[in-house]
Design an enzyme around this catalytic site. Structure first.
Site, short mmCIF file in Angstrom:
data_model
loop_
_atom_site.label_atom_id
_atom_site.label_comp_id
_atom_site.label_asym_id
_atom_site.label_seq_id
_atom_site.Cartn_x
_atom_site.Cartn_y
_atom_site.Cartn_z
N GLY A 209 0.84 -1.21 0.00
CA GLY A 209 0.00 0.00 0.00
C GLY A 209 0.87 1.24 0.00
O GLY A 209 2.06 1.17 -0.31
N ASN A 210 0.28 2.37 0.34
CA ASN A 210 1.08 3.60 0.46
C ASN A 210 0.43 4.50 1.51
O ASN A 210 -0.60 4.16 2.08
CB ASN A 210 1.23 4.29 -0.90
CG ASN A 210 -0.10 4.65 -1.50
OD1 ASN A 210 -0.84 5.46 -0.96
ND2 ASN A 210 -0.44 4.03 -2.63
N TYR A 211 1.06 5.64 1.76
CA TYR A 211 0.64 6.49 2.89
C TYR A 211 -0.55 7.41 2.59
O TYR A 211 -0.92 8.22 3.42
CB TYR A 211 1.81 7.36 3.35
CG TYR A 211 2.93 6.59 3.98
CD1 TYR A 211 2.71 5.81 5.11
CD2 TYR A 211 4.21 6.65 3.46
CE1 TYR A 211 3.74 5.11 5.71
CE2 TYR A 211 5.26 5.94 4.05
CZ TYR A 211 5.01 5.17 5.18
OH TYR A 211 6.02 4.49 5.77
#
Ligand code: CTP
Length: 399
Positions: A209-211
């Site tokens: 995923g990412n932030y």
């Protein structure tokens, strides 16, 4: 019938002007509105629930639950049902509670849960109205986006003359009608927006995923809805709620799901705004079982995902607009300009991770807008809500 199909929650608090609520309900119902009434206990001393239930054709709500059968009156349901929460009259006491989240009755809890516009018609004696504490509460409530219908000057119940009398029911009705019919810039426009991260599964319990939190995309979606647009929000996993009933949220997890949804919805839309932080790669193989700890290195092969913005850019028609985002760490303007070309964008919103207060998770952002003619506008650091207004203004100019 200027209010046909509109759901109005009418809050009535304990002041002498409560008797005018009966006339107000008649006016609203005559215009086609569906009216539900929530009252404070004291308001019942000024006007009977029977009168109001008869006029509104709905039972009156006062308590959190019915003591006869224990059934809850859900303030959350009321808050989502209403297109407008009108509180008339609003006493100084209730405004004090609203401004400070003192949630000790159904009327105030409904206010705190409301997802719609709230409109207040204050009514009180002139000295109470002018007291700095009361004026401060009114300013606070205005700063939260509530509309305040100014009280009128005239003879008051106390016998004194001055400002504090609740606006007449006809005036309140005009404010309500104006709210629902005011010209909005994006009325009849349909806009697609992608937001949040995408999660690319590795196995049943892990993902890449990412932030991204989705805050910027959701703020833009709300502003588009404020301007009257029908919004389709294609959202990756976030912890955010949407407020406006004009936003249709479609939840997705992976870049592939986001691609499929976006590509099927875009042809009917006037514009698309791509705020999502789409994963550029996803695991080539998804393990069916949870991957167990081992001594050896684990290698996960990644395959590139489709570029959703670029795919929309390929099918974009002349009367459609496509807006992209670029979060860059170096050569910002140059990289953003390249993306305008490769994705066939009309303009791109650039933010740099080098700017303090910009990027993932912040409540602020600092952006530049660059269009396909290389025109560049730089904006100051602002709240994400204000940035959303700037971006939507730019879209309105071009639509
Ligand atoms: N975008 C998209 N689909 C992707 C990747 C990006 O729709 N698979 C969109 C983003 O929503 C954003 C714009 O393209 O509006 C630019 O995203 P960004 O990640 O900066 O661009 P990339 O093309 O992925 O380039 P890179 O990560 O190499 O900088």
């Amino acid at each position: 019938m200027r209010l046909k199909g509109k759901n109005i929650l009418l809050g009535i608090t304990g002041g002498i002007a409560a008797y005018k609520a009966a006339i107000l309900i008649r006016l609203l119902v005559k215009e086609g509105a569906e009216v539900k009434v929530v009252m404070t206990k004291l308001a019942k001393e000024f006007i009977t629930p029977l009168t109001l239930a008869t006029l509104s054709k709905n039972p009156i709500l006062v308590d959190f639950f019915d003591p006869e059968n224990g059934q809850w009156n859900s303030h959350v349901d009321l808050g989502t049902w209403a297109d407008l929460y009108l509180i008339a009259p609003t006493t100084a006491n209730t405004m004090g509670k609203m401004a400070n989240a003192i949630a000790d009755n159904l009327l105030v809890t409904s206010y705190l849960s409301a997802k719609c516009q709230v409109m207040l018609a204050p009514a009180m004696d002139l000295d109470m109205f002018q007291h700095p504490a009361n004026l401060k509460n009114i300013e606070t409530l205005k700063s939260y986006g509530n509309i305040v219908i100014e009280p009128e000057s005239g003879e008051l119940a106390s016998g004194l003359e001055g400002k504090g009398r609740m606006a007449e029911p006809e005036t309140i009705l005009s404010n309500v009608v104006e709210f629902f019919t005011q010209k909005k810039n994006l009325n009849s426009k349909k806009i697609l927006i992608t937001a949040g991260p995408t999660f690319e599964p590795i196995d049943p319990v892990r993902f890449i995923g990412n932030y991204s939190t989705g805050k910027m995309g959701y703020a833009i979606a709300e502003e588009l809805a404020n301007q009257g647009a029908q919004v389709i929000l294609v959202s990756g996993p976030t912890n955010l709620d949407i407020k406006s009933p004009q936003i249709k949220r479609i939840n997705v997890h992976t870049a592939q799901e986001m691609y499929e949804t976006s590509i099927s919805k875009f042809p009917d839309c006037d514009a698309a705004i791509m705020t999502a932080a789409v994963a550029d790669f996803s695991p080539k193989v998804r393990f069916e079982e949870k991957v167990k700890r081992g001594k050896d290195d684990l290698q996960i092969k990644l395959k590139p995902n489709r570029d959703i913005a670029a795919e929309l850019g390929k099918i974009k028609k002349e009367n459609q607009l496509l807006v992209g985002f670029a979060l860059e760490t170096n050569n910002e303007t140059e990289n953003a300009k390249k993306k305008i070309n490769t994705k066939n964008l009309d303009f791109i919103v650039l933010n740099s991770l080098n700017d303090k207060g910009a990027g993932f998770g912040c409540d602020t952002n600092k952006i530049s807008i660059i269009d396909n003619g290389s025109n560049k506008i730089d904006f100051e650091l602002k709240s994400k809500h204000e940035v959303a207004v700037d971006i939507v203004d730019e879209l309105i100019k071009r639509l």
